[in-house]
Scaffold this motif. Structure first.
Motif, PDB file in Angstrom:
ATOM      1  N   PRO A  12      47.165  93.800  -8.541  1.00 44.23           N
ATOM      2  CA  PRO A  12      46.842  93.724  -6.904  1.00 44.23           C
ATOM      3  C   PRO A  12      46.642  95.387  -6.638  1.00 44.23           C
ATOM      4  O   PRO A  12      46.104  95.611  -5.699  1.00 44.23           O
ATOM      5  CB  PRO A  12      47.930  93.037  -6.511  1.00 44.23           C
ATOM      6  N   ASP A  13      47.578  96.183  -7.056  1.00 39.94           N
ATOM      7  CA  ASP A  13      47.538  97.443  -6.578  1.00 39.94           C
ATOM      8  C   ASP A  13      46.339  98.273  -7.204  1.00 39.94           C
ATOM      9  O   ASP A  13      46.171  99.644  -6.518  1.00 39.94           O
ATOM     10  CB  ASP A  13      48.807  98.193  -7.197  1.00 39.94           C
ATOM     11  N   GLU A  79      43.321  93.906   1.415  1.00 38.80           N
ATOM     12  CA  GLU A  79      44.170  92.766   1.595  1.00 38.80           C
ATOM     13  C   GLU A  79      43.575  91.446   1.224  1.00 38.80           C
ATOM     14  O   GLU A  79      44.015  90.556   0.530  1.00 38.80           O
ATOM     15  CB  GLU A  79      45.151  93.011   2.678  1.00 38.80           C
ATOM     16  N   ASP A  80      42.624  91.644   1.787  1.00 41.49           N
ATOM     17  CA  ASP A  80      41.449  90.238   1.842  1.00 41.49           C
ATOM     18  C   ASP A  80      41.012  89.916   0.411  1.00 41.49           C
ATOM     19  O   ASP A  80      41.120  88.742  -0.162  1.00 41.49           O
ATOM     20  CB  ASP A  80      40.171  90.456   2.530  1.00 41.49           C
ATOM     21  N   ASN A  81      40.670  91.043  -0.273  1.00 41.57           N
ATOM     22  CA  ASN A  81      40.345  90.961  -1.894  1.00 41.57           C
ATOM     23  C   ASN A  81      41.264  90.760  -2.727  1.00 41.57           C
ATOM     24  O   ASN A  81      41.171  89.998  -3.836  1.00 41.57           O
ATOM     25  CB  ASN A  81      39.469  92.052  -2.209  1.00 41.57           C
ATOM     26  N   ILE A  82      42.672  91.260  -2.392  1.00 46.76           N
ATOM     27  CA  ILE A  82      43.830  90.749  -3.133  1.00 46.76           C
ATOM     28  C   ILE A  82      43.916  89.170  -3.080  1.00 46.76           C
ATOM     29  O   ILE A  82      44.119  88.466  -4.133  1.00 46.76           O
ATOM     30  CB  ILE A  82      45.002  91.466  -2.761  1.00 46.76           C
ATOM     31  N   ARG A  83      43.870  88.723  -1.829  1.00 50.36           N
ATOM     32  CA  ARG A  83      43.870  87.242  -1.848  1.00 50.36           C
ATOM     33  C   ARG A  83      42.904  86.405  -2.260  1.00 50.36           C
ATOM     34  O   ARG A  83      42.968  85.425  -3.097  1.00 50.36           O
ATOM     35  CB  ARG A  83      44.336  86.770  -0.205  1.00 50.36           C
ATOM     36  N   LEU A  84      41.643  87.018  -2.358  1.00 44.05           N
ATOM     37  CA  LEU A  84      40.567  86.469  -2.979  1.00 44.05           C
ATOM     38  C   LEU A  84      40.591  86.211  -4.545  1.00 44.05           C
ATOM     39  O   LEU A  84      40.319  85.161  -4.995  1.00 44.05           O
ATOM     40  CB  LEU A  84      39.173  87.274  -2.479  1.00 44.05           C
ATOM     41  N   VAL A 194      37.119  91.994  -8.120  1.00 43.49           N
ATOM     42  CA  VAL A 194      36.342  90.773  -7.755  1.00 43.49           C
ATOM     43  C   VAL A 194      35.191  90.413  -8.794  1.00 43.49           C
ATOM     44  O   VAL A 194      35.332  89.307  -9.229  1.00 43.49           O
ATOM     45  CB  VAL A 194      35.815  90.722  -6.233  1.00 43.49           C
ATOM     46  N   GLU A 195      34.658  91.390  -9.328  1.00 41.57           N
ATOM     47  CA  GLU A 195      33.638  91.223 -10.301  1.00 41.57           C
ATOM     48  C   GLU A 195      34.431  90.693 -11.456  1.00 41.57           C
ATOM     49  O   GLU A 195      33.838  89.737 -12.103  1.00 41.57           O
ATOM     50  CB  GLU A 195      32.963  92.532 -10.602  1.00 41.57           C
ATOM     51  N   GLU A 196      35.588  91.466 -11.848  1.00 44.09           N
ATOM     52  CA  GLU A 196      36.321  90.943 -13.002  1.00 44.09           C
ATOM     53  C   GLU A 196      36.586  89.417 -12.925  1.00 44.09           C
ATOM     54  O   GLU A 196      36.697  88.484 -13.628  1.00 44.09           O
ATOM     55  CB  GLU A 196      37.428  91.755 -13.290  1.00 44.09           C
TER      56      GLU A 196
END
Length: 335
Positions: A12-13, A79-84, A194-196
């Motif tokens: 996440p970091d 923060e959105d993309n961590i949750r996504l 996100v790509e990963e």
């Protein structure tokens, strides 16, 4: 199927950073993950759950890039993309396919500084300049003839037509944006984390992700992934069209989950156009649309503009029409 654990490779970091996805390593891990958790290829399932990710690109999602969507917290898209990412990993066995739209721009487009000149021949300052019909009529701003083979007066007539169409259609006024999502540039690429996750999902479920390009027409903005802001020029000639094939594909989903950036612009406009299509066919179809409210943020430029209220109003309208506003971390299983 219960939610899955999150693979150890997810950090996440690092979601707010640029890095190279180790594809071969992840492909081996994803295959093993699928075997261990008994994930079926999508060809062996009867479900059709689609995840639509709108413009989850570096240009919008990483600090120090051109149009980082920080929201009011200042860290919105991160923060959105961590949750996504966590949502994708936890629901690998339930999401059948992922569709990613990609805002795609060139130098000379109507919302970029170089398209416009003031009375001194200077380009507008991006992120703070709004151009209205009165501005064009008065000559405060005129279209730059250098990039066009059309007579200057015809280009200027289109410029006035364009901003007037935005005003008459209840659209956002023309805001001059910084150069962003430039085709071929690093800002255009998907956020690595996100790509990963998309790649890992594709291997684990034997599912080919879809990528949809939008926003590359010179004479119109394309906030929506489904349709341009303006369809015709001042002569009634078509300059851009709806993405009918994507619309038709999305409407075939058993469940359609939507996330991305920015809530106030590309997400809201895409959902709005989808809702228009749904209401023309069967309003009950809205019930199969799920908006991940905690995986999107509005455009907020401190001291300049704050579109939070507009984003919230749009989501309320979508909910009133029957769409589901949910959180990625919801206890109830909506997939």
């Amino acid at each position: 199927m219960t939610q899955l654990p999150i693979p150890q490779h997810f950090q996440p970091d690092r979601v707010g950073e640029i890095w190279r996805v180790p594809y071969q390593e992840r492909s081996i891990a994803a295959k093993s993950w699928a075997d261990n958790h008994q994930l079926s290829p999508i060809s062996q399932t009867d479900s059709n759950v689609e995840l639509l990710l709108i413009d989850v690109q570096n240009t919008f999602c990483l600090p120090n890039f051109e149009l980082f969507v920080g929201g009011r917290s200042g860290r919105g898209a991160i923060e959105d993309n961590i949750r996504l990412c966590e949502f994708i990993y936890r629901n690998l066995g339930k999401i059948d396919q992922i569709i990613a739209t990609m805002d795609t721009h060139h130098l000379h487009q109507i919302f970029h500084p170089i398209f416009w000149l003031d009375e001194q021949g200077e380009h507008p300052t991006p992120a703070v300049t709004t151009i209205t019909p009165a501005d064009v009529s008065s000559g405060k701003w005129r279209a730059n003839p250098a990039f066009s083979t059309e007579p200057p007066e015809q280009l200027q007539a289109y410029a006035l037509h364009y901003v007037q169409q935005l005003s008459d259609g209840g659209k956002y006024p023309l805001l001059i944006w910084p150069y962003h999502a430039m085709l071929g540039g690093i800002g255009h690429a998907l956020v690595p984390a996100v790509e990963e996750a998309i790649f890992f999902h594709g291997i684990a479920r034997t599912s080919q992700a879809m990528f949809s390009i939008k926003g590359d027409r010179t004479l119109t903005e394309n906030y929506s992934a489904l349709a341009p802001e303006v369809f015709k020029n001042q002569l009634g000639e078509t300059i851009a069209s709806k993405n009918d094939s994507l619309i038709e594909f999305l409407l075939t989903a058993d469940k359609l989950i939507i996330a991305g950036q920015a809530q106030s612009h590309c997400v809201a406009w895409t959902v709005n156009d989808l809702l228009t299509e749904i209401q023309s066919i069967d309003p009950q179809l809205a019930r199969k649309v799920y908006l991940l409210a905690d995986c999107t943020s509005p455009v907020v430029i401190p001291g300049v503009v704050d579109y939070t209220a507009q984003a919230e109003a749009a989501y309320q309208r979508f909910a009133d029409a029957g769409m589901n506003i949910v959180k990625s971390t919801a206890d109830r299983d909506f997939i």
